[in-house]
Scaffold this active site. Structure first.
Site, PDB file in Angstrom:
ATOM      1  N   ASP A 198     -32.298  12.931 -44.846  1.00 56.75           N
ATOM      2  CA  ASP A 198     -33.725  13.182 -45.030  1.00 56.75           C
ATOM      3  C   ASP A 198     -34.509  11.898 -44.784  1.00 56.75           C
ATOM      4  OD1 ASP A 198     -36.092  14.581 -45.846  1.00 56.75           O
ATOM      5  OD2 ASP A 198     -35.939  13.567 -47.790  1.00 56.75           O
TER       6      ASP A 198
ATOM      7  N   TYR B 190     -29.227  17.457 -53.368  1.00 54.81           N
ATOM      8  CA  TYR B 190     -30.273  18.484 -53.384  1.00 54.81           C
ATOM      9  C   TYR B 190     -29.838  19.721 -54.169  1.00 54.81           C
ATOM     10  CZ  TYR B 190     -33.506  16.549 -49.855  1.00 54.81           C
ATOM     11  OH  TYR B 190     -34.426  15.807 -49.165  1.00 54.81           O
TER      12      TYR B 190
ATOM     13  N   ASP C  32     -36.735  10.664 -41.082  1.00 54.84           N
ATOM     14  CA  ASP C  32     -38.156  10.274 -41.050  1.00 54.84           C
ATOM     15  C   ASP C  32     -38.304   8.893 -40.414  1.00 54.84           C
ATOM     16  OD1 ASP C  32     -38.929  12.586 -42.466  1.00 54.84           O
ATOM     17  OD2 ASP C  32     -40.423  11.470 -43.636  1.00 54.84           O
TER      18      ASP C  32
ATOM     19  N   ASP D 258     -27.954   1.594 -46.506  1.00 58.07           N
ATOM     20  CA  ASP D 258     -28.996   0.550 -46.536  1.00 58.07           C
ATOM     21  C   ASP D 258     -28.986  -0.246 -45.240  1.00 58.07           C
ATOM     22  OD1 ASP D 258     -26.462  -0.348 -47.314  1.00 58.07           O
ATOM     23  OD2 ASP D 258     -27.213  -1.767 -48.810  1.00 58.07           O
TER      24      ASP D 258
ATOM     25  N   LYS E 168     -22.593   5.626 -48.630  1.00 60.47           N
ATOM     26  CA  LYS E 168     -22.725   4.512 -49.578  1.00 60.47           C
ATOM     27  C   LYS E 168     -21.391   4.388 -50.296  1.00 60.47           C
ATOM     28  CE  LYS E 168     -25.207   1.316 -51.601  1.00 60.47           C
ATOM     29  NZ  LYS E 168     -25.726   0.110 -50.898  1.00 60.47           N
TER      30      LYS E 168
HETATM   31  C1  IPM Z   1     -37.388  17.916 -44.662  1.00 61.11           C
HETATM   32  C2  IPM Z   1     -38.299  17.939 -45.850  1.00 61.11           C
HETATM   33  C3  IPM Z   1     -37.673  18.794 -46.947  1.00 61.11           C
HETATM   34  C4  IPM Z   1     -36.361  18.129 -47.324  1.00 61.11           C
HETATM   35  C5  IPM Z   1     -38.551  19.031 -48.171  1.00 61.11           C
HETATM   36  C6  IPM Z   1     -39.891  19.622 -47.801  1.00 61.11           C
HETATM   37  C7  IPM Z   1     -37.861  19.883 -49.203  1.00 61.11           C
HETATM   38  O1  IPM Z   1     -38.591  16.644 -46.267  1.00 61.11           O
HETATM   39  O2  IPM Z   1     -37.109  18.996 -44.107  1.00 61.11           O
HETATM   40  O3  IPM Z   1     -36.966  16.824 -44.277  1.00 61.11           O
HETATM   41  O4  IPM Z   1     -36.336  17.199 -48.141  1.00 61.11           O
HETATM   42  O5  IPM Z   1     -35.329  18.556 -46.806  1.00 61.11           O
HETATM   43 MG    MG Z   2     -37.827  15.135 -45.007  1.00 58.98          MG
END
Ligand code: IPM
Ligand code: MG
Length: 357
Positions: free
Chosen positions: A244, A142, A248, A220, A188
């Site tokens: 990240d 990032y 999710d 993975d 990885k």
């Molecule tokens: C998160 C989001 C952010 C990230 C984005 C909005 C920049 O997806 O907080 O997980 O990738 O960190």
């Molecule tokens: Mg995110």
């Protein structure tokens, strides 16, 4: 009376709706527990760009640094997706995290028994899941240099230093000590040099925590294992981009991304925010699920302000609300007794926090 100064960033999309409910619950719990909260509304994201031309005005940084904690809604939306990168809401958020030095992003993924049918996985696979994703937040691909775009090439760089890996590893092991004492570090290392350094460093740090069992997993495989058998995980320690993605994925074990909170912490001021985005498609309709934000407010009370019993009240109020069958639309199909608007569910939770003796 103890009083705290909370920087509030509503941001874009559903941000203002979900933050309003978190504040409703915070005010309720503060009055019964006997402390005071003052809110300082700060601009950030697309709305900040529209008003000031900058998604992260300097004033927001200054005032956030002077607060006791930051409560954050969500930022971003299609409207700003075509701006040059530095003007986009997401760039503002990344700069904000860096400015505050919040290197550790804690994302708990817990399955509420009441919502066991809400997950796309079978109940026996997810019952009792309790994972803490510890994601490094201000390094990795990032932020790595060089980055750029030249003609028909574009590139980013995944960089970690030993010091960066050490401090996030310490966090993960310390958290594991308060939990089931298991850390799975995800990388990885079969392909990436940066991941080999990650793995070697985590191994080194683990020697200081002999009670914690450390395992390593390739990212993975981890993505697959999270779906196959999520109960094998206690603390998942990982870098910025893998974290990240995996967080999710982990959030869907619980049935809705609208349920999961996060805390981003470093040495000083922490940022408390839902893990979901600004959901512009449902903004303004009063149907967003505020539970992730209310739960983030609870993490804020617990970790930033040390108001443990207030945080406990909120956590039980959320569980009770779900148990009694109150649902926002995202969870309408799952044992709902009553479908509630964003503000109705906020009020129900606020009432329950006060009722608990
Ligand atoms: C998160 C989001 C952010 C990230 C984005 C909005 C920049 O997806 O907080 O997980 O990738 O960190
Ligand atoms: Mg995110």
């Amino acid at each position: 009376m103890k009083s705290y100064n909370i920087a509030v960033i509503k941001g874009d999309g559903i941000g203002s709706e979900i933050i309003a409910e978190a504040i409703k619950v915070l005010d309720a719990v503060a009055s019964v527990e006997g402390f005071a909260l003052h809110y300082d509304d700060l601009l950030m994201g697309g709305i900040a760009y529209d008003i000031t031309g900058d998604p992260l005005p300097q004033e927001t940084i200054n005032r956030a640094k002077n607060s006791d904690a930051v409560l954050f809604g969500a930022i971003g939306g299609e409207k700003w997706d075509t701006l040059e990168r530095s003007k986009r809401p997401e760039s503002g958020l990344l700069r904000f995290r860096k400015e505050l030095g919040v290197f550790a992003n804690l994302r708990p993924a817990v399955v509420y028994d009441e919502l066991i049918n809400a997950s796309s996985l079978k109940p026996q696979i997810i019952k009792g899941v309790d994972i803490m994703v510890v994601r490094e937040l201000i390094g990795g691909i990032y932020f790595g240099e060089p980055r750029g775009r030249e003609g028909d090439r574009a590139y980013n760089t995944m960089v970690y230093t030993v010091a960066e890996i050490e401090r996030i590893a310490h966090k993960a092991f310390k958290i594991a000590m308060q939990r089931d004492k298991r850390v799975c570090s995800i990388d990885k290392a079969n392909v990436l040099d940066v991941s080999q350094l990650w793995r070697d460093t985590v191994d080194e740090i683990s020697k200081e925590y002999p009670e914690v069992t450390l395992t390593h997993m390739y990212v993975d495989n981890a993505a697959m294992q999270l779906i196959r058998n999520p109960k094998q995980f206690d603390v998942m320690l990982t870098g910025n981009i893998f974290g990240d993605i995996l967080s999710d994925e982990a959030s869907m074990l619980s049935g809705s991304i609208g349920l999961l909170p996060s805390a981003s912490i470093g040495s000083k001021i922490g940022v408390y925010e839902p893990i979901h985005g600004s959901a512009p498609d449902i903004a303004g309709q009063g149907i967003a699920n505020p539970i992730a934000t209310i739960s983030s407010a609870s993490m804020m009370l617990r970790y930033a302000l040390g108001q443990t019993s207030a945080a406990d009240r909120i956590d039980s109020a959320i569980a009770q609300t779900l148990k009694d069958g109150y649902r926002t639309q995202d969870l309408a199909e799952f044992d709902a007794k009553e479908i509630c608007s964003t503000s109705e569910i906020g009020s129900i939770i606020a009432n329950y926090t006060v009722k608990k003796s």
